[in-house]
Design an enzyme around this catalytic site. Structure first.
Site, PDB file in Angstrom:
ATOM      1  CG  ASP A 132      -2.057   0.837   1.178  1.00 55.14           C
ATOM      2  OD1 ASP A 132      -2.412   1.403   0.169  1.00 55.14           O
ATOM      3  OD2 ASP A 132      -2.662   1.193   2.282  1.00 55.14           O
ATOM      4  CG  MET A 133       1.974   3.194  -3.621  1.00 53.30           C
ATOM      5  SD  MET A 133       3.596   2.430  -3.364  1.00 53.30           S
ATOM      6  CE  MET A 133       4.594   4.020  -3.807  1.00 53.30           C
TER       7      MET A 133
ATOM      8  CG  ASP B 155      -3.429   3.758  -3.305  1.00 59.75           C
ATOM      9  OD1 ASP B 155      -4.089   2.895  -3.627  1.00 59.75           O
ATOM     10  OD2 ASP B 155      -3.451   4.485  -2.247  1.00 59.75           O
ATOM     11  CD  GLU B 156      -5.166  -0.678  -1.359  1.00 61.50           C
ATOM     12  OE1 GLU B 156      -5.594  -1.941  -1.543  1.00 61.50           O
ATOM     13  OE2 GLU B 156      -5.837   0.159  -0.706  1.00 61.50           O
TER      14      GLU B 156
END
Length: 410
Positions: A9-10, A134-135
């Site tokens: 996860d960013m 983003d994941e």
DNA sequence: TCTGGGGTCCTAGGACCC
DNA sequence: TCTGGGGTCCTAGGACCC
């Protein structure tokens, strides 16, 4: 070989990307969101020839005086301290923290960084499932080094490489399955790694709120709480029969498994879209009759955009639908399935127009959307289905029109 | 002072067929 | 004339996620 699944996860993705461009904003209240700014875009453009990191702070637009219906996508930590949170209306946020800097959402930019970090992941560990901008999930099980320290070593390598090559940090959870990995990636945010084993269920998972389970949202959580269930451990005390009785066959059984940390879903390397849609919220509520021309133009544009999206992505579809939201925020949908596949803007427009006729239009509207579902790959369409003669399509649509206008028989 | 946009999945009822 | 069960497709709404 022990099954090891990672969730990456960013950290504060959009905000972090913006900070790479505008490092001078570090530590300040910043929100990122869509909508209209009154005047201040001009301020930023005045500095167009200046390096981005040299743009003075007073050139950035502020929340104060913000108009429009945008919501906050991301808020920096400093902005959150004023009570601002994501999904909050920007005008409400403006009252809480008028001096906060507001940046427009720049999806093109975020997509580039998204592509970059995913390419890095793929190079190191090729079994990756895309979970949005983003994941990702990554199957570590058979990757060389994926078992060392339960996956921590590989997680560290990926994390380090992403940071070196993009300047962005991320958090990783490694666990026996996707459900637990997703929870674990939150444990040591930001820039953290968490390794979870089956035997950690009691100590690390059961004390958590049910809401931490991906798939339990506000409604399900409220219902659980009404039965006195707050934590995952409390959920695990309920019997399968009771859960099924209370939540239905599928959800009940799923809750039963989830509370025990059981999740057999594989990491999916590819996926096919189910639907493609476009929708827009108007600057002001529109009336079907009084704003007919404006509404019609928006409607046609949405259909054209969906048609273009279909073509670009190589799909055709046969279920055309509309969605509208009234000024009281109630939504309705209507759809209609054709007996042929299409990606043609005119056909979509006509069919969506028929859907629109089946919906009450007395109340003002705040949103209009167009959707195409029941998709198939355009390349898989037999020749006679592609570029169907306009006359054929017209007669198919006319038949539907007839059905729609047929009086109800009792 | 209201609440974006693009998705997925589930449920439930009705039509229709075997 | 009444009564079934199962399967599939379509439609509408809603929860949830990123």
């Amino acid at each position: 070989m022990i099954r090891r699944i990672a969730h990456l996860d960013m950290d504060a993705f959009y905000a972090s990307v913006e900070l790479l461009r505008y490092p001078q904003l570090k530590g300040l209240p910043v929100v990122i969101g869509g909508g209209r700014r009154p005047v201040d875009d001009a301020l930023l453009t005045r500095h167009i020839n200046r390096p981005l990191d040299k743009i003075p702070l007073d050139a950035f637009p502020r929340l104060a005086g913000y108009t429009g219906r945008g919501v906050i996508t991301t808020a920096s930590y400093a902005a959150r301290q004023s009570g601002i949170g994501s999904a909050m209306g920007l005008m409400k946020a403006a009252r809480l923290c008028p001096q906060a800097i507001v940046l427009p959402v720049d999806f093109a930019q975020y997509r580039q960084f998204s592509r970059a970090f995913k390419d890095i992941v793929l190079e190191i560990a090729p079994l990756m499932e895309d979970r949005g901008i983003d994941e990702v999930f990554i199957d570590f099980t058979e990757v060389p080094g994926g078992q060392r320290e339960g996956g921590r070593v590989l997680a560290r390598l990926i994390q380090k490489t992403i940071f070196q090559q993009t300047g962005l940090t991320c958090s990783v959870g490694v666990a026996p399955n996707k459900l637990l990995a997703k929870m674990a990636s939150e444990f040591n945010k930001p820039n953290g790694i968490a390794v979870v084993w089956e035997q950690d269920l009691h100590g690390k998972i059961w004390p958590l709120a049910c809401r931490k389970i991906n798939g339990i949202g506000p409604k399900a959580d409220e219902k659980l709480q009404s039965h006195g269930i707050r934590t995952i451990g409390e959920l695990a005390l309920r019997e399968l029969d009771w859960l099924i009785e209370t939540f239905g066959q599928k959800t009940g059984a799923w809750l039963f498994d989830a509370a025990r940390g059981i999740d057999l879903r594989p990491v999916e390397l590819t996926s096919e879209p189910v639907s493609i849609s476009r929708e827009t919220t108007f600057d002001r509520d529109l009336h079907a009759v009084r704003d007919k021309i404006e509404l019609g133009a928006i409607f046609t544009r949405l259909c054209a955009q969906v048609a273009e999206d279909l073509s670009t992505k190589g799909y055709v579809g046969k279920t055309i639908g509309i969605k509208l939201r009234y000024d009281n925020f109630k939504s309705v949908t209507r759809d209609q399935t054709l007996n042929f596949y299409t990606s043609d803007a005119k056909v979509i427009r006509q069919t969506a127009g028929l859907c629109l006729k089946r919906v009450p239009l007395q109340q003002r509207l705040r949103l209009l959307g167009v959707r195409v579902a029941s998709l198939a790959a355009a390349a898989d369409q037999p020749e006679y289905m592609r570029n169907r003669p306009a006359a054929l399509i017209d007669s198919a649509l006319a038949a539907i029109d007839l059905e729609a206008s047929e009086p109800q028989l009792f």
